[in-house]
Design an enzyme around this catalytic site. Structure first.
Site, short mmCIF file in Angstrom:
data_model
loop_
_atom_site.label_atom_id
_atom_site.label_comp_id
_atom_site.label_asym_id
_atom_site.label_seq_id
_atom_site.Cartn_x
_atom_site.Cartn_y
_atom_site.Cartn_z
N SER A 43 0.87 -1.18 0.00
CA SER A 43 0.00 0.00 0.00
C SER A 43 0.91 1.23 0.00
O SER A 43 1.16 1.87 0.99
CB SER A 43 -0.98 -0.04 1.18
OG SER A 43 -0.54 0.60 2.31
N HIS A 157 -3.63 -5.83 2.58
CA HIS A 157 -2.81 -6.87 3.21
C HIS A 157 -3.59 -8.14 3.49
O HIS A 157 -3.01 -9.14 3.93
CB HIS A 157 -2.19 -6.35 4.52
CG HIS A 157 -1.19 -5.25 4.29
ND1 HIS A 157 -0.72 -4.45 5.30
CD2 HIS A 157 -0.58 -4.83 3.15
CE1 HIS A 157 0.15 -3.57 4.79
NE2 HIS A 157 0.24 -3.78 3.50
N GLN A 166 -6.62 -1.19 7.31
CA GLN A 166 -5.51 -2.11 7.04
C GLN A 166 -4.88 -2.74 8.29
O GLN A 166 -4.50 -3.89 8.28
CB GLN A 166 -4.45 -1.33 6.26
CG GLN A 166 -3.25 -2.11 5.78
CD GLN A 166 -2.35 -1.23 4.94
OE1 GLN A 166 -2.64 -0.96 3.79
NE2 GLN A 166 -1.25 -0.77 5.51
N GLU A 167 -4.78 -1.94 9.37
CA GLU A 167 -4.02 -2.44 10.53
C GLU A 167 -4.68 -2.06 11.85
O GLU A 167 -5.02 -0.89 12.06
CB GLU A 167 -2.60 -1.86 10.51
CG GLU A 167 -1.83 -2.24 9.25
CD GLU A 167 -0.52 -1.49 9.06
OE1 GLU A 167 0.01 -0.95 10.06
OE2 GLU A 167 -0.03 -1.46 7.93
N GLU A 208 1.12 -9.21 7.33
CA GLU A 208 1.98 -8.79 8.44
C GLU A 208 1.79 -9.67 9.68
O GLU A 208 2.14 -9.28 10.79
CB GLU A 208 1.74 -7.31 8.76
CG GLU A 208 2.14 -6.42 7.59
CD GLU A 208 2.11 -4.92 7.88
OE1 GLU A 208 1.62 -4.54 8.97
OE2 GLU A 208 2.58 -4.16 7.04
N ASP A 245 -4.02 1.80 11.54
CA ASP A 245 -3.62 2.38 10.25
C ASP A 245 -4.77 2.10 9.30
O ASP A 245 -4.96 0.96 8.87
CB ASP A 245 -2.32 1.75 9.74
CG ASP A 245 -1.91 2.33 8.38
OD1 ASP A 245 -2.61 3.24 7.87
OD2 ASP A 245 -0.90 1.86 7.81
N GLU A 289 -3.38 6.32 11.83
CA GLU A 289 -2.48 6.56 10.69
C GLU A 289 -3.29 6.59 9.40
O GLU A 289 -4.24 5.81 9.25
CB GLU A 289 -1.44 5.43 10.64
CG GLU A 289 -0.42 5.58 9.51
CD GLU A 289 0.50 4.36 9.43
OE1 GLU A 289 0.79 3.74 10.47
OE2 GLU A 289 0.90 4.01 8.31
N ASP A 316 1.40 8.80 6.46
CA ASP A 316 2.32 7.84 5.82
C ASP A 316 2.37 8.15 4.32
O ASP A 316 3.31 8.75 3.83
CB ASP A 316 1.81 6.42 6.12
CG ASP A 316 2.53 5.34 5.34
OD1 ASP A 316 3.54 5.64 4.68
OD2 ASP A 316 2.09 4.16 5.37
N LYS A 341 9.72 5.32 6.78
CA LYS A 341 10.14 4.05 6.18
C LYS A 341 11.32 4.35 5.26
O LYS A 341 11.16 5.06 4.27
CB LYS A 341 9.01 3.49 5.32
CG LYS A 341 7.73 3.11 6.06
CD LYS A 341 6.60 2.97 5.04
CE LYS A 341 5.36 2.34 5.63
NZ LYS A 341 4.18 2.51 4.73
N HIS A 369 8.41 -1.00 9.43
CA HIS A 369 8.75 -2.05 8.46
C HIS A 369 7.90 -1.84 7.20
O HIS A 369 7.13 -0.87 7.13
CB HIS A 369 8.44 -3.42 9.08
CG HIS A 369 6.96 -3.63 9.31
ND1 HIS A 369 6.36 -4.86 9.38
CD2 HIS A 369 5.94 -2.73 9.48
CE1 HIS A 369 5.07 -4.73 9.58
NE2 HIS A 369 4.79 -3.44 9.64
N ARG A 370 7.96 -2.78 6.23
CA ARG A 370 7.02 -2.80 5.11
C ARG A 370 6.27 -4.13 5.15
O ARG A 370 6.69 -5.08 5.82
CB ARG A 370 7.74 -2.68 3.75
CG ARG A 370 8.53 -1.42 3.52
CD ARG A 370 7.77 -0.12 3.67
NE ARG A 370 6.57 0.06 2.89
CZ ARG A 370 6.39 0.98 1.94
NH1 ARG A 370 7.38 1.78 1.61
NH2 ARG A 370 5.23 1.13 1.33
N SER A 371 5.18 -4.23 4.39
CA SER A 371 4.43 -5.48 4.42
C SER A 371 5.22 -6.63 3.78
O SER A 371 5.08 -7.78 4.16
CB SER A 371 3.08 -5.31 3.74
OG SER A 371 3.23 -4.74 2.46
N LYS A 392 6.58 0.19 14.42
CA LYS A 392 5.62 -0.86 14.07
C LYS A 392 6.32 -1.86 13.16
O LYS A 392 7.01 -1.47 12.22
CB LYS A 392 4.34 -0.29 13.46
CG LYS A 392 4.43 0.38 12.12
CD LYS A 392 3.01 0.62 11.53
CE LYS A 392 3.05 0.98 10.07
NZ LYS A 392 1.72 1.07 9.46
#
Ligand code: PGA
Ligand code: ZN
Length: 436
Positions: A43, A157, A166-167, A208, A245, A289, A316, A341, A369-371, A392
């Site tokens: 994303s 994700h 997403q999160e 993730e 997020d 986020e 982000d 990131k 991090h990234r997915s 995260k």
């Protein structure tokens, strides 16, 4: 000055999604080898630096990184070996000038970051310092971050099979140390698994490592997680907070914000209202986020004005770890925090500059991090070095996620009594009590 860098090598490895990515090795004249594995997002923000992929449909569905390997082993290695840079900003400046484009379009942000991170490890080796110390000039850093653990995955994700957001992250801010925070998180993760099983929901995981069951509301995961926190013997709010997020750029369409799970669409004021009501209804929610889309930047200041004194509003996609974009966000009061990131911008020193810009403007920072990840735990050292106090890195499960958390455990242990967990500072800023 005696040459100390022999060459840079690269290879094509797989990331946690089974897609190719770049591994870079910096080989020194003392024969030591220092490596970096490059992550990749799903994303992504539209203004991220360019990730160089081959586009050859006959290999890895066009995602191969052979061109990036050529860039590292050819132009980049030759120029770096010729110049023998002695510090991080010297190396990064050299590579940025060599690429010559604002978005690293020619040589690729993945190639540059691979060299940049591998070089940072080579520097640490040369200075005989742990990476987190070498990345931080001056006094030894001692702040161990609060982890944001993504235990419920949605959006892209989870292939849009579950929540639109997403999160959903747990934030064990009330723990006395990082070690305790990680234990609490693992216990809550498994309690959530039991709750889902009891409700006859699937317990397969998303990109993730968080669970990704179908749901009919974007609020339901918050309720499930609050229950899992309680079942584990902790208090939502007092011991463990929750953060989201939304990654709203992913469900923003011409008609507005399309909430597929709730079978409705909201216009921009409607989405601002939706987010404000989440903050009001869940006092243990401390961070939102990307609550709005990067293409809807005009709506951000109104949400920041509404709830920015109560929760973190983290940008982000809007900022992409870019100092100029962050500066613009600060000036126009779009948010109060930024996600960082390294691969969004492409070098270690530009990432440090982005953090500096945010902190100077009074914003808070979270490393991420990234997915799509590798076992490289660079961001764990980097978050300690940068005093960000927040990271995260996904669920407390799956090797590529726990590599980061395990590295933080090791750093905390190495620092011993010097280590200071960032939880209390976050509580002081955002504690709003338990559910009203
Ligand atoms: P990505 O998602 O790594 O897939 O871009 C992470 C995020 O949106 O924070
Ligand atoms: Zn995000």
């Amino acid at each position: 000055m005696k040459p100390w860098i022999r060459q840079f090598q690269a290879s094509e490895i797989l990331d946690s999604r089974g897609n190719p990515t770049l591994s870079v090795q910096c080989v020194l004249t003392d024969q030591s080898i220092h490596e970096a594995g490059i992550p990749s997002g799903a994303s992504t923000g539209s203004r991220e630096a360019h990730e160089l992929r081959d586009g050859d449909p006959s290999r890895y569905r066009g995602l191969g990184v052979l061109q990036a390997i050529r860039a590292v082993e050819g132009e980049l290695s030759d120029a770096i070996v010729a110049q023998q840079p002695e510090d991080q900003s010297g190396l990064d400046r050299l590579m940025i000038e060599l690429d010559g484009t604002p978005g690293k379009n020619r040589l690729g942000a993945n190639s540059l970051l691979g060299c940049s991170i591998a070089f940072s490890r080579a520097l640490a080796h040369r200075r005989k310092l742990p990476l987190y110390r070498s990345l931080h000039p001056g006094q030894a850093p001692t702040l161990i971050p609060v982890p944001y653990l993504n235990i419920w995955n949605g959006g892209v994700h989870a292939q849009w099979q579950g929540s639109d957001f997403q999160e959903y992250m747990i934030v064990p801010w009330g723990a006395a140390s990082f070690r305790d925070a990680l234990r609490w998180s693992s216990e809550i993760y498994h309690a959530l698994q039991s709750e889902l099983k009891k409700s006859h929901l699937p317990t397969g995981v998303g990109d993730e490592g968080g669970f990704a069951p179908p749901t009919t509301s974007n609020r339901a995961p918050i309720e499930f997680i609050a229950q899992a926190i309680e079942k584990s013997g902790f208090g939502p709010g007092a011991d463990v907070a929750i953060a989201l997020d939304l990654a709203a750029s992913g469900f923003y369409e011409s008609s507005g914000y399309l909430l597929r799970t709730e079978k409705r669409s909201l216009d921009s004021p409607g989405m601002v209202e939706y987010c404000a009501s989440l903050v009001k209804d869940y006092p243990f929610l401390i961070s939102l986020e990307d609550p709005l889309s990067e293409s809807d930047s005009e709506s951000w200041p109104s949400l920041a004005e509404r709830v920015g004194s109560q929760v973190q509003i983290i940008g982000d996609d809007l900022y992409c770890t870019n100092p100029q974009l962050i500066e613009n966000g600060i000036r126009t009061r779009q948010a109060n925090s930024v996600l960082i990131k390294p691969n969004q911008i492409g070098t270690v020193s530009e990432t440090q500059a982005a953090i500096g810009t945010a902190v100077q403007g009074g914003w808070r920072v979270m490393l991420s991090h990234r997915s799509g990840e590798t076992l490289d735990a660079f961001i764990a050292d980097f978050v300690v070095a940068s005093h960000a106090g927040q990271i995260k890195a996904g669920a407390p499960a799956r090797g590529e996620r726990i590599a980061k958390y395990n590295r933080l455990l090791a750093i905390e242990q190495e620092l011993g009594r010097e280590a200071r967990y960032a939880g209390p500072e976050l509580i002081r800023l955002y504690s709003r009590g338990t559910r009203s």
